[in-house]
Write a protein that holds these residues in place. Structure first.
Motif, PDB file in Angstrom:
ATOM      1  N   UNK A   1     -19.948 -22.609  54.952  1.00  0.00           N
ATOM      2  CA  UNK A   1     -21.408 -22.696  54.979  1.00  0.00           C
ATOM      3  C   UNK A   1     -22.045 -22.169  53.697  1.00  0.00           C
ATOM      4  N   UNK A   2     -21.279 -21.959  52.641  1.00  0.00           N
ATOM      5  CA  UNK A   2     -21.818 -21.412  51.401  1.00  0.00           C
ATOM      6  C   UNK A   2     -22.982 -22.252  50.895  1.00  0.00           C
ATOM      7  N   UNK A   3     -24.078 -21.575  50.531  1.00  0.00           N
ATOM      8  CA  UNK A   3     -25.249 -22.283  50.041  1.00  0.00           C
ATOM      9  C   UNK A   3     -25.021 -22.985  48.723  1.00  0.00           C
ATOM     10  N   UNK A   4     -24.150 -22.410  47.899  1.00  0.00           N
ATOM     11  CA  UNK A   4     -23.817 -23.055  46.629  1.00  0.00           C
ATOM     12  C   UNK A   4     -22.392 -22.688  46.249  1.00  0.00           C
ATOM     13  N   UNK A   5     -21.810 -23.478  45.384  1.00  0.00           N
ATOM     14  CA  UNK A   5     -20.433 -23.238  44.950  1.00  0.00           C
ATOM     15  C   UNK A   5     -20.398 -22.030  44.023  1.00  0.00           C
ATOM     16  N   UNK A   6     -19.592 -21.011  44.344  1.00  0.00           N
ATOM     17  CA  UNK A   6     -19.522 -19.836  43.456  1.00  0.00           C
ATOM     18  C   UNK A   6     -18.816 -20.171  42.147  1.00  0.00           C
ATOM     19  N   UNK A   7     -19.379 -19.733  41.038  1.00  0.00           N
ATOM     20  CA  UNK A   7     -18.720 -19.930  39.743  1.00  0.00           C
ATOM     21  C   UNK A   7     -17.494 -19.037  39.630  1.00  0.00           C
ATOM     22  N   UNK A   8     -17.561 -17.864  40.269  1.00  0.00           N
ATOM     23  CA  UNK A   8     -16.446 -16.915  40.256  1.00  0.00           C
ATOM     24  C   UNK A   8     -16.235 -16.414  41.682  1.00  0.00           C
ATOM     25  N   UNK A   9     -15.011 -16.515  42.161  1.00  0.00           N
ATOM     26  CA  UNK A   9     -14.726 -16.050  43.522  1.00  0.00           C
ATOM     27  C   UNK A   9     -13.468 -15.207  43.515  1.00  0.00           C
ATOM     28  N   UNK A  10     -13.549 -14.071  44.186  1.00  0.00           N
ATOM     29  CA  UNK A  10     -12.398 -13.187  44.387  1.00  0.00           C
ATOM     30  C   UNK A  10     -11.940 -13.371  45.827  1.00  0.00           C
ATOM     31  N   UNK A  11     -10.649 -13.620  46.001  1.00  0.00           N
ATOM     32  CA  UNK A  11     -10.086 -13.831  47.327  1.00  0.00           C
ATOM     33  C   UNK A  11      -9.085 -12.721  47.612  1.00  0.00           C
ATOM     34  N   UNK A  12      -9.329 -11.978  48.677  1.00  0.00           N
ATOM     35  CA  UNK A  12      -8.452 -10.870  49.046  1.00  0.00           C
ATOM     36  C   UNK A  12      -7.412 -11.352  50.045  1.00  0.00           C
ATOM     37  N   UNK A  13      -6.137 -11.143  49.722  1.00  0.00           N
ATOM     38  CA  UNK A  13      -5.068 -11.516  50.631  1.00  0.00           C
ATOM     39  C   UNK A  13      -4.009 -12.343  49.927  1.00  0.00           C
ATOM     40  N   UNK A  14      -2.834 -12.420  50.555  1.00  0.00           N
ATOM     41  CA  UNK A  14      -1.740 -13.176  49.966  1.00  0.00           C
ATOM     42  C   UNK A  14      -1.145 -14.201  50.896  1.00  0.00           C
TER      43      UNK A  14
END
Length: 448
Positions: free
Chosen positions: A163-176
């Motif tokens: 549901x993100x309002x806009x595409x993030x230019x930078x995204x950090x994803x936690x987990x492996x």
């Protein structure tokens, strides 16, 4: 006349709950289902279905570039996140309607409400209405686990990412795990700068080491950054709405979005289960026997809420087995051996059976066969990305006990091959099968 309002009351209208409900109803049971969110559950509403649609959308980034090598004059294309997001959500709504129609067609009563267990044969809805049922089935699935640290409220989970309002230019994803690696591939192809942060030094724990190492290598080549042994300290929100992630053993990372994908926990909180004597494990999962019955007679559970194998097809099998056993007079148990799984990363992974390490520890003497190759399409497209297929064989019996693959369409190929592993076929059986040429799948019968 029965002294109960229903023969079966199901809490949770996800894949397992819907299957159990409609099959039980087809056997003649009077069935009701309570769902506090949306019919369809994790898989349909906020999991594998919308995520796979995003995966399809992400693949076009490379396909459009590759098309030029195949003679197509493809201009530079612009990606529209809003259009894809809305189309995916519209498809989810369509599927939700179909699931609701399935319940209606089987004359299953649907309560769009939260329900809690208030007795061995009683549930209470959010409005206070109490309903009696001879049997109760808990199928509430799992819920994203978010560790507590300062600023964790600024992060999103796989529930909100669609549901993100806009595409993030930078995204950090936690987990492996698979969720982290799948969304890393998706957002990377959409043009976001992706950083995976993992508190350990291993991705995709439980998958074969060679396969996960290959994904790591390819992901880094594609531009995805990895930070290992870097637990979260805090997330700081700035005046412009951007975020700064502070980590142990790592410099801070600026981002526009932080996605927590550190696993899922059984969704049992607040259901009243402990109050009626249902035994839970340390993670909150309902302890059940092979017949899916909990420690309280008449209360059952299927799917992720039991934390056996968190896969939609497993929940469906469990729901079917429960309904056939209890209402159909066909005692059925689920065989959890050789359950295939996939990671829809870029490229995807397919796996069934033992990893090499598991086979060595269990069987002792094994043989391994691998094929490390470039798919024909990648060769002409000028991509150096290599696929890897791996077969694990019991040296004493020649039986194939594991297949592990990474490469284009690996899950599609693995599904059929999983039948062979489940059936206990041998390496000689694979060798005796004529190859289907030219295909990537033929590598499975040409392993030397």
């Amino acid at each position: 006349m029965s002294k109960f309002d229903f023969d079966l009351f199901v809490i949770g209208a996800g894949s397992g709950g819907v299957r159990a409900s409609r099959v039980a109803a087809s056997h003649g049971a009077r069935v009701a289902v309570a769902e506090e969110h949306r019919v369809g559950g994790t898989c349909v509403i906020r999991g594998c279905v919308p995520k796979k649609l995003l995966v399809y959308g992400a693949h076009f980034a490379e396909d459009l570039k590759d098309a030029r090598q195949f003679g197509w004059d493809v201009p530079d294309c612009k990606f529209d996140w809003d259009r894809l997001r809305d189309n995916v959500l519209n498809e989810v709504t369509r599927l939700e309607g179909l699931y609701g129609q399935t319940l209606e067609n089987h004359k299953v009563t649907l309560f769009k409400s939260r329900a809690t267990v208030t007795g061995p044969q009683q549930v209470t809805l959010a409005d206070g209405q109490t309903i009696s049922a001879e049997r109760i089935l808990i199928a509430t699935g799992g819920w994203p686990f978010v560790p507590e640290f300062p600023g964790s409220e600024y992060a999103i989970t796989s529930n909100e990412v669609f549901h993100l309002g806009k595409l993030p230019k930078r995204i950090v994803i936690a987990g492996g795990g698979y969720i982290a690696n799948e969304f890393a591939g998706i957002f990377n192809e959409f043009g976001s700068k992706v950083t995976i942060v993992n508190r350990s030094d291993t991705i995709l724990r439980g998958y074969d080491e060679q396969i996960r190492d290959r994904l790591l290598q390819i992901s880094m080549t594609k531009g995805i950054e990895f930070k290992f042994n870097a637990p979260f300290r805090s997330i700081e929100k700035k005046d412009d709405g951007s975020l700064t992630v502070h980590l142990d053993n790592c410099d801070p990372i600026d981002a526009d979005a932080v996605l927590i994908a550190t696993g899922r926990v059984p969704n049992t909180k607040g259901l009243g289960l402990e109050d009626v004597g249902v035994e839970l494990d340390e993670k909150g999962a309902i302890k059940v026997d092979e017949a899916n019955q909990s420690s309280v007679p008449g209360i059952y559970a299927v799917g992720d809420v039991t934390d056996r194998i968190q896969l939609t097809p497993v929940a469906i099998r469990e729901g079917q087995a429960f309904a056939d056993s209890v209402f159909g007079g066909k005692p059925t148990t689920v065989d959890y051996r050789n359950v295939p799984s996939a990671v829809f990363s870029h490229p995807p992974i397919g796996a069934v059976g033992m990893t090499e390490a598991e086979a060595r520890n269990t069987l002792g003497s094994i043989r391994t066969y691998t094929s490390d190759f470039r798919a024909m399409k990648n060769v002409l497209a000028g991509r150096n990305e290599r696929a890897l297929y791996k077969m694990i064989v019991n040296a004493a019996t020649d039986q194939v006990v594991g297949l592990h693959m990474i490469g284009p369409d690996a899950p599609e190929i693995l599904q059929a091959a999983a039948v062979a592993v489940k059936a206990g076929l041998t390496k000689a059986d694979f060798d005796a099968t004529v190859a289907l040429h030219p295909s990537m799948a033929e590598e499975l019968v040409l392993l030397k």
